[in-house]
Design a protein around this motif. Structure first.
Motif, mmCIF file in Angstrom:
data_model
loop_
_atom_site.group_PDB
_atom_site.id
_atom_site.type_symbol
_atom_site.label_atom_id
_atom_site.label_comp_id
_atom_site.label_asym_id
_atom_site.label_seq_id
_atom_site.Cartn_x
_atom_site.Cartn_y
_atom_site.Cartn_z
ATOM 1 N N ARG A 105 48.452 29.616 44.494
ATOM 2 C CA ARG A 105 48.319 31.058 44.314
ATOM 3 C C ARG A 105 48.437 31.395 42.837
ATOM 4 N NH1 ARG A 105 51.625 31.296 49.106
ATOM 5 N NH2 ARG A 105 50.378 31.993 50.888
ATOM 6 N N THR A 106 47.607 32.307 42.384
ATOM 7 C CA THR A 106 47.551 32.645 40.965
ATOM 8 C C THR A 106 47.309 34.135 40.789
ATOM 9 O OG1 THR A 106 45.154 32.290 40.865
ATOM 10 C CG2 THR A 106 46.574 30.385 40.372
ATOM 11 N N ARG A 107 47.414 34.561 39.551
ATOM 12 C CA ARG A 107 46.896 35.855 39.124
ATOM 13 C C ARG A 107 45.788 35.564 38.121
ATOM 14 N NH1 ARG A 107 48.989 37.212 42.937
ATOM 15 N NH2 ARG A 107 50.793 38.568 43.271
ATOM 16 N N VAL A 108 44.665 36.214 38.279
ATOM 17 C CA VAL A 108 43.550 36.059 37.338
ATOM 18 C C VAL A 108 43.397 37.367 36.587
ATOM 19 C CG1 VAL A 108 41.081 35.627 37.055
ATOM 20 C CG2 VAL A 108 42.383 34.336 38.760
ATOM 21 N N VAL A 109 43.545 37.291 35.252
ATOM 22 C CA VAL A 109 43.431 38.465 34.395
ATOM 23 C C VAL A 109 42.399 38.174 33.317
ATOM 24 C CG1 VAL A 109 45.832 39.128 34.841
ATOM 25 C CG2 VAL A 109 45.298 37.661 32.878
ATOM 26 N N ASP A 110 42.104 39.160 32.511
ATOM 27 C CA ASP A 110 41.178 38.965 31.398
ATOM 28 C C ASP A 110 41.909 38.336 30.224
ATOM 29 O OD1 ASP A 110 39.078 40.019 32.803
ATOM 30 O OD2 ASP A 110 39.259 42.028 31.930
ATOM 31 N N ASP A 111 41.312 37.285 29.660
ATOM 32 C CA ASP A 111 41.851 36.665 28.452
ATOM 33 C C ASP A 111 41.762 37.690 27.315
ATOM 34 O OD1 ASP A 111 42.072 35.221 25.983
ATOM 35 O OD2 ASP A 111 41.567 33.372 27.034
ATOM 36 N N PRO A 112 42.881 38.031 26.661
ATOM 37 C CA PRO A 112 42.827 39.050 25.605
ATOM 38 C C PRO A 112 42.013 38.632 24.395
ATOM 39 C CG PRO A 112 44.984 38.007 25.669
ATOM 40 C CD PRO A 112 44.249 37.538 26.882
ATOM 41 N N GLU A 113 41.803 37.341 24.230
ATOM 42 C CA GLU A 113 41.036 36.854 23.077
ATOM 43 C C GLU A 113 39.543 36.801 23.364
ATOM 44 O OE1 GLU A 113 40.063 35.404 19.335
ATOM 45 O OE2 GLU A 113 41.950 36.265 20.053
ATOM 46 N N SER A 114 39.173 36.225 24.521
ATOM 47 C CA SER A 114 37.756 35.982 24.808
ATOM 48 C C SER A 114 37.175 36.913 25.865
ATOM 49 C CB SER A 114 37.570 34.532 25.274
ATOM 50 O OG SER A 114 38.278 34.316 26.487
ATOM 51 N N GLY A 115 38.037 37.579 26.635
ATOM 52 C CA GLY A 115 37.556 38.429 27.722
ATOM 53 C C GLY A 115 37.143 37.669 28.961
ATOM 54 N N THR A 116 37.272 36.328 28.935
ATOM 55 C CA THR A 116 36.938 35.506 30.092
ATOM 56 C C THR A 116 38.126 35.461 31.050
ATOM 57 O OG1 THR A 116 37.646 33.557 28.837
ATOM 58 C CG2 THR A 116 35.292 34.090 28.820
ATOM 59 N N PRO A 117 37.919 35.000 32.294
ATOM 60 C CA PRO A 117 39.040 34.944 33.238
ATOM 61 C C PRO A 117 40.159 34.021 32.744
ATOM 62 C CG PRO A 117 36.949 34.713 34.392
ATOM 63 C CD PRO A 117 36.643 34.623 32.929
ATOM 64 N N LEU A 118 41.376 34.453 32.917
ATOM 65 C CA LEU A 118 42.557 33.683 32.530
ATOM 66 C C LEU A 118 43.426 33.503 33.768
ATOM 67 C CD1 LEU A 118 44.293 32.434 30.202
ATOM 68 C CD2 LEU A 118 45.392 34.684 30.021
ATOM 69 N N VAL A 119 43.686 32.264 34.128
ATOM 70 C CA VAL A 119 44.419 31.949 35.351
ATOM 71 C C VAL A 119 45.903 31.781 35.031
ATOM 72 C CG1 VAL A 119 44.688 30.311 37.253
ATOM 73 C CG2 VAL A 119 42.404 30.825 36.355
ATOM 74 N N ILE A 120 46.739 32.546 35.708
ATOM 75 C CA ILE A 120 48.184 32.449 35.544
ATOM 76 C C ILE A 120 48.768 31.952 36.866
ATOM 77 C CG2 ILE A 120 50.314 33.688 35.023
ATOM 78 C CD1 ILE A 120 48.590 35.764 33.568
ATOM 79 N N PRO A 121 49.207 30.689 36.913
ATOM 80 C CA PRO A 121 49.786 30.179 38.160
ATOM 81 C C PRO A 121 51.087 30.908 38.481
ATOM 82 C CG PRO A 121 49.225 28.395 36.625
ATOM 83 C CD PRO A 121 49.156 29.671 35.860
ATOM 84 N N LEU A 122 51.327 31.139 39.765
ATOM 85 C CA LEU A 122 52.602 31.687 40.180
ATOM 86 C C LEU A 122 53.620 30.554 40.266
ATOM 87 C CD1 LEU A 122 51.417 34.259 42.865
ATOM 88 C CD2 LEU A 122 51.718 34.555 40.410
ATOM 89 N N SER A 123 54.828 30.854 40.683
ATOM 90 C CA SER A 123 55.875 29.844 40.713
ATOM 91 C C SER A 123 55.499 28.698 41.638
ATOM 92 C CB SER A 123 57.193 30.464 41.167
ATOM 93 O OG SER A 123 57.042 31.017 42.464
#
Length: 245
Positions: free
Chosen positions: A207-225
């Motif tokens: 499970r993850t959160r996918v947000v916009d990369d602040p540098e490139s604007g591409t998807p950025l995957v943040i794994p949950l615990s």
């Protein structure tokens, strides 16, 4: 870029594309022609491969190894040419190896050796280049250098197919992304289309959160615990995992 969990078939796919493996069914076509029908040097002038693991002959220098990338262009009575020399020089410059060109490869660090193999593939000057985990053994700065180089080569008209383990790097650099699991393609398209919370969960079981990369604007995957891995450590996850697969 091709992404997916370990042993899902990414490297096997590259080996099939490069005709190191012959498909048990179907065929691999290059410009409408079965890759198995190409002559050896003819195919080597069309497609280059950087495998996961490569072994250099003992004592060989950087420039001598990179020069071997010109083998597909050598003929019996016409050996080394100015064109070959220029191709090797461009490959060394692109991978920042000019100052190390006379050093024996076996004296270099793991990251430096990886750049030597990339330079050897570049010296081959093929329109298509397959790279199996090209950033292996590289520190972050050199990972970005290699990926920036790949991006530049692509913009200049070369087709590159790369297997990467870092999903965020793949999302940042890919123009077309393929996600695999258990030998099959689960999703393909632009990074925005492929890198979603649902697809990452289906492919990697996390499970993850996918947000916009602040540098490139591409998807950025943040794994949950860690306890958010599908089917692990959480009561009730088994049913969820079964439904998601």
């Amino acid at each position: 870029m091709i992404v997916g969990p370990n042993a899902c078939g990414k490297s096997t796919l590259l080996r099939s594309l490069s005709r190191l493996l012959k498909p048990t069914a179907g065929s691999v076509l290059l410009d409408g022609k079965d890759v198995q029908s190409y002559r050896g040097k003819e195919f080597a002038r069309e497609l280059g491969l950087l495998p996961q693991q490569s072994l250099a002959p003992e004592g060989i220098t950087v420039v001598d190894l990179v020069s071997r990338g010109r083998f597909p262009y050598q003929r019996l009575f016409t050996q080394w040419t100015d064109k070959d020399e220029a191709a090797v020089r461009r490959a060394l410059e692109a991978t920042q190896l000019v100052e190390l060109s006379t050093r024996p490869v076996d004296e270099l660090s793991g990251g430096q050796r990886q750049r030597v193999w990339i330079a050897t593939a570049l010296a081959q000057e093929t329109p298509i280049l397959l790279l199996d985990e090209p950033t292996t053994y590289l520190d972050l700065a050199h990972q970005l250098e290699v990926l920036d180089l790949c991006s530049r080569l692509n913009r200049e008209g070369r087709t590159l197919v790369a297997v990467l383990h870092d999903l965020n790097q793949a999302a940042r650099y890919a123009t077309h992304l393929i996600a695999m699991r258990n030998g099959s393609i689960v999703a393909e398209g632009t990074p925005r289309e492929v890198v979603t919370e649902e697809t990452v969960r289906a492919v990697f079981g996390v499970r993850t959160r996918v947000v916009d990369d602040p540098e490139s604007g591409t998807p950025l995957v943040i794994p949950l615990s860690r306890d958010a891995v599908v089917g692990v450590d959480r009561p009730g996850d088994t049913a969820t995992a079964r439904a998601s697969t």
